[in-house]
Design a protein around this motif. Structure first.
Motif, PDB file in Angstrom:
ATOM      1  N   GLY A  29     -14.477   9.478  -8.474  1.00  0.00           N
ATOM      2  CA  GLY A  29     -13.838   8.746  -8.700  1.00  0.00           C
ATOM      3  C   GLY A  29     -13.133   7.660  -8.823  1.00  0.00           C
ATOM      4  O   GLY A  29     -12.183   7.068  -9.183  1.00  0.00           O
ATOM      5  N   PHE A  30     -13.420   7.648  -7.361  1.00  0.00           N
ATOM      6  CA  PHE A  30     -12.099   6.199  -6.830  1.00  0.00           C
ATOM      7  C   PHE A  30     -13.788   5.023  -6.316  1.00  0.00           C
ATOM      8  O   PHE A  30     -14.786   5.092  -5.580  1.00  0.00           O
ATOM      9  N   LEU A  31     -13.794   3.914  -6.835  1.00  0.00           N
ATOM     10  CA  LEU A  31     -13.900   3.227  -6.690  1.00  0.00           C
ATOM     11  C   LEU A  31     -13.734   2.482  -5.378  1.00  0.00           C
ATOM     12  O   LEU A  31     -15.290   2.207  -5.162  1.00  0.00           O
ATOM     13  N   LEU A  32     -13.083   2.093  -5.091  1.00  0.00           N
ATOM     14  CA  LEU A  32     -12.166   2.294  -3.081  1.00  0.00           C
ATOM     15  C   LEU A  32     -12.530   3.393  -3.021  1.00  0.00           C
ATOM     16  O   LEU A  32     -11.509   4.079  -3.353  1.00  0.00           O
ATOM     17  N   GLY A  33     -13.072   2.958  -1.209  1.00  0.00           N
ATOM     18  CA  GLY A  33     -13.024   4.220  -0.870  1.00  0.00           C
ATOM     19  C   GLY A  33     -12.057   3.745   0.724  1.00  0.00           C
ATOM     20  O   GLY A  33     -10.371   3.761   0.462  1.00  0.00           O
ATOM     21  N   ASN A  34     -12.932   3.498   2.436  1.00  0.00           N
ATOM     22  CA  ASN A  34     -11.484   3.094   2.914  1.00  0.00           C
ATOM     23  C   ASN A  34     -12.476   2.551   4.447  1.00  0.00           C
ATOM     24  O   ASN A  34     -12.066   2.329   4.950  1.00  0.00           O
ATOM     25  N   SER A  35     -12.988   1.249   3.539  1.00  0.00           N
ATOM     26  CA  SER A  35     -13.755   0.429   4.179  1.00  0.00           C
ATOM     27  C   SER A  35     -13.033  -1.020   4.366  1.00  0.00           C
ATOM     28  O   SER A  35     -12.281  -1.289   3.531  1.00  0.00           O
ATOM     29  N   ILE A  79       0.766  -1.274  -0.135  1.00  0.00           N
ATOM     30  CA  ILE A  79      -0.028  -0.244  -0.190  1.00  0.00           C
ATOM     31  C   ILE A  79       0.915   1.265  -0.519  1.00  0.00           C
ATOM     32  O   ILE A  79       1.912   1.979   0.896  1.00  0.00           O
ATOM     33  N   THR A  80       0.663   1.878  -1.084  1.00  0.00           N
ATOM     34  CA  THR A  80       1.191   2.778  -0.959  1.00  0.00           C
ATOM     35  C   THR A  80       0.915   4.183  -0.716  1.00  0.00           C
ATOM     36  O   THR A  80      -0.456   4.844  -1.361  1.00  0.00           O
ATOM     37  N   PRO A  81       0.856   5.182   0.526  1.00  0.00           N
ATOM     38  CA  PRO A  81       0.042   6.126   1.367  1.00  0.00           C
ATOM     39  C   PRO A  81       0.255   7.424   0.228  1.00  0.00           C
ATOM     40  O   PRO A  81       1.266   7.649   0.348  1.00  0.00           O
ATOM     41  N   VAL A  82      -0.965   8.195  -0.248  1.00  0.00           N
ATOM     42  CA  VAL A  82      -0.713   8.992  -0.504  1.00  0.00           C
ATOM     43  C   VAL A  82      -1.321  10.231  -0.025  1.00  0.00           C
ATOM     44  O   VAL A  82      -3.019  10.037   0.177  1.00  0.00           O
ATOM     45  N   ALA A  83      -0.659  11.633   0.043  1.00  0.00           N
ATOM     46  CA  ALA A  83      -1.466  12.799   0.391  1.00  0.00           C
ATOM     47  C   ALA A  83      -2.175  13.000  -0.317  1.00  0.00           C
ATOM     48  O   ALA A  83      -3.773  13.523   0.373  1.00  0.00           O
ATOM     49  N   ASP A  84      -1.944  13.527  -1.099  1.00  0.00           N
ATOM     50  CA  ASP A  84      -3.623  14.301  -1.959  1.00  0.00           C
ATOM     51  C   ASP A  84      -4.413  12.884  -2.995  1.00  0.00           C
ATOM     52  O   ASP A  84      -3.273  12.705  -3.354  1.00  0.00           O
ATOM     53  N   LEU A  85      -5.273  13.712  -3.044  1.00  0.00           N
ATOM     54  CA  LEU A  85      -5.620  13.325  -4.340  1.00  0.00           C
ATOM     55  C   LEU A  85      -5.514  12.736  -6.007  1.00  0.00           C
ATOM     56  O   LEU A  85      -5.129  11.868  -6.426  1.00  0.00           O
ATOM     57  N   GLU A  86      -5.349  13.893  -6.173  1.00  0.00           N
ATOM     58  CA  GLU A  86      -4.659  13.724  -8.237  1.00  0.00           C
ATOM     59  C   GLU A  86      -3.692  12.957  -8.047  1.00  0.00           C
ATOM     60  O   GLU A  86      -3.609  12.446  -8.817  1.00  0.00           O
ATOM     61  N   SER A 126      -3.370   9.803 -10.168  1.00  0.00           N
ATOM     62  CA  SER A 126      -2.347   9.349 -10.990  1.00  0.00           C
ATOM     63  C   SER A 126      -1.647   7.959 -10.991  1.00  0.00           C
ATOM     64  O   SER A 126      -1.110   7.606 -12.353  1.00  0.00           O
ATOM     65  N   MET A 127      -1.514   7.448 -10.371  1.00  0.00           N
ATOM     66  CA  MET A 127      -1.126   6.096 -10.121  1.00  0.00           C
ATOM     67  C   MET A 127      -1.853   4.845 -10.416  1.00  0.00           C
ATOM     68  O   MET A 127      -1.641   4.221 -10.727  1.00  0.00           O
ATOM     69  N   LYS A 128      -3.711   4.547 -11.107  1.00  0.00           N
ATOM     70  CA  LYS A 128      -4.145   4.038 -11.479  1.00  0.00           C
ATOM     71  C   LYS A 128      -3.176   3.787 -12.437  1.00  0.00           C
ATOM     72  O   LYS A 128      -3.495   2.582 -13.461  1.00  0.00           O
ATOM     73  N   ALA A 129      -2.591   4.992 -13.626  1.00  0.00           N
ATOM     74  CA  ALA A 129      -2.062   4.630 -14.878  1.00  0.00           C
ATOM     75  C   ALA A 129      -0.926   3.707 -15.060  1.00  0.00           C
ATOM     76  O   ALA A 129      -0.206   2.966 -15.797  1.00  0.00           O
ATOM     77  N   GLU A 130      -0.369   3.600 -13.504  1.00  0.00           N
ATOM     78  CA  GLU A 130       1.167   3.262 -13.873  1.00  0.00           C
ATOM     79  C   GLU A 130       0.550   1.467 -12.983  1.00  0.00           C
ATOM     80  O   GLU A 130       1.325   0.994 -12.159  1.00  0.00           O
ATOM     81  N   GLY A 131      -0.461   1.429 -12.876  1.00  0.00           N
ATOM     82  CA  GLY A 131      -1.094   0.125 -12.316  1.00  0.00           C
ATOM     83  C   GLY A 131      -1.391  -0.359 -11.067  1.00  0.00           C
ATOM     84  O   GLY A 131      -1.400  -1.395 -10.622  1.00  0.00           O
ATOM     85  N   TYR A 132      -1.423   1.093  -9.883  1.00  0.00           N
ATOM     86  CA  TYR A 132      -1.718   0.456  -9.150  1.00  0.00           C
ATOM     87  C   TYR A 132      -3.352   0.834  -8.879  1.00  0.00           C
ATOM     88  O   TYR A 132      -3.928   1.299 -10.174  1.00  0.00           O
ATOM     89  N   LEU A 133      -3.919  -0.166  -8.174  1.00  0.00           N
ATOM     90  CA  LEU A 133      -5.527  -0.181  -7.686  1.00  0.00           C
ATOM     91  C   LEU A 133      -5.561   1.072  -6.928  1.00  0.00           C
ATOM     92  O   LEU A 133      -4.583   1.020  -5.802  1.00  0.00           O
ATOM     93  N   ALA A 170      -5.778  -9.784  -3.243  1.00  0.00           N
ATOM     94  CA  ALA A 170      -4.605 -10.499  -2.841  1.00  0.00           C
ATOM     95  C   ALA A 170      -3.402 -10.303  -4.317  1.00  0.00           C
ATOM     96  O   ALA A 170      -4.305  -9.996  -5.580  1.00  0.00           O
ATOM     97  N   GLY A 171      -2.339 -10.067  -4.178  1.00  0.00           N
ATOM     98  CA  GLY A 171      -1.462  -9.755  -5.251  1.00  0.00           C
ATOM     99  C   GLY A 171      -1.603  -7.937  -5.664  1.00  0.00           C
ATOM    100  O   GLY A 171      -0.472  -7.885  -6.467  1.00  0.00           O
ATOM    101  N   GLN A 172      -2.023  -7.139  -5.463  1.00  0.00           N
ATOM    102  CA  GLN A 172      -2.544  -5.916  -5.792  1.00  0.00           C
ATOM    103  C   GLN A 172      -1.093  -4.869  -5.126  1.00  0.00           C
ATOM    104  O   GLN A 172      -1.466  -5.844  -4.104  1.00  0.00           O
ATOM    105  N   LYS A 173      -0.958  -4.190  -6.377  1.00  0.00           N
ATOM    106  CA  LYS A 173      -0.545  -2.899  -5.465  1.00  0.00           C
ATOM    107  C   LYS A 173      -1.420  -2.216  -5.487  1.00  0.00           C
ATOM    108  O   LYS A 173      -2.183  -1.196  -6.786  1.00  0.00           O
ATOM    109  N   ILE A 174      -1.335  -1.288  -3.792  1.00  0.00           N
ATOM    110  CA  ILE A 174      -2.533  -0.041  -4.093  1.00  0.00           C
ATOM    111  C   ILE A 174      -2.272   1.454  -3.608  1.00  0.00           C
ATOM    112  O   ILE A 174      -1.430   1.055  -2.448  1.00  0.00           O
TER     113      ILE A 174
END
Ligand code: MLT
Length: 232
Positions: A70-76, A40-47, A51-58, A86-90
């Motif tokens: 614009g986000f499919l996944l929230g924070n539950s 899991i890569t914690p990111v401080a801002d939405l933009e 942009s990380m979706k294009a790099e293959g992150y969920l 499993a196996g995904q980089k988020i």
């Protein structure tokens, strides 16, 4: 234990920093890592996160307790059960938790992710480390909140025989936790963010985040990524 308002950069220097955001960022991170998410890569801002979706992150984004636009996944945390990703980089951004991780990076020896669901694993690991510990409570938008500080009290209580307590806040929260540990749900039902989440009908998340020791892993920041480290 400090609310964000009390964090000073010199407090962090060469300490192991345990970042905690019980409702729900760090509870969600530990659940995801325990259910096979590779990092899991914690990111401080939405933009930046978008942009990380294009790099293959969920991408997972939350603001004010709701999935961000614009986000499919929230924070539950429940989203990640049964090895759903499993196996995904988020890449993840939340209202307070990911910001608290960002603020902790300068000067920390290590950054761990704390939650009630892996409390004993984190305490067990810290007992093997010869270092000062700072518990960074994410709070809510720079203010004190009950659940993160109660977690700090729980961790201080678990470490009390192995570490000296150097902070009045830690002494206060240890006492508050020990007074209420038999009914965390009852006591924390009055917490402001619990009420916010109840208004969004996500009580199930609250109950899940307060289950002690669901998982025997620690979450550790390696470079820019959070990864799981199993604890025997
Ligand atoms: C936070 O960052 O404060 C939390 O993650 C908010 C939430 O998920 O409800």
């Amino acid at each position: 234990c400090f609310s964000p308002a009390l964090i000073h950069l010199h407090d962090i220097n060469d300490k192991i920093v345990v970042v905690v955001d019980i409702f729900r960022a760090t509870s969600t991170m530990i659940t995801a890592l325990s259910n096979g998410v590779s990092s899991i890569t914690p990111v401080a801002d939405l933009e930046t996160c978008r942009s990380m979706k294009a790099e293959g992150y969920l991408i997972a984004g939350e603001r004010n307790g709701q999935p961000a636009d614009g986000f499919l996944l929230g924070n539950s945390p429940l989203t990640y059960l049964d090895n759903a990703f499993a196996g995904q980089k988020i890449a993840m951004t939340t209202t307070n938790g990911t910001l608290a991780i960002e603020k902790s990076k300068s000067g920390a020896r290590e950054i761990l992710i704390g939650a009630f669901i892996n409390l004993s694993a984190t305490a067990q690991y810290l007992k093997t480390q010869n270092a000062d510990i700072l518990i960074h409570c994410a709070g809510w938008k720079g203010k004190f909140n009950l659940e993160d500080s109660l977690y700090a009290g729980a961790l201080v209580s678990a470490l009390a025989e192995d570490f000296s307590i150097a902070c009045d806040g830690a002494i206060a929260m240890k006492s508050l936790y020990e007074t209420n540990e038999s009914d965390l749900q009852g006591f924390l039902s009055q917490a402001s963010h619990a009420k916010r989440l109840q208004n969004h009908n996500i009580e199930a998340d609250i109950d899940f985040c307060l289950q002690l020791d669901q998982y025997m892993i620690i979450g550790k920041l390696k470079g820019q990524e959070l990864v799981a480290q199993p604890i025997k």
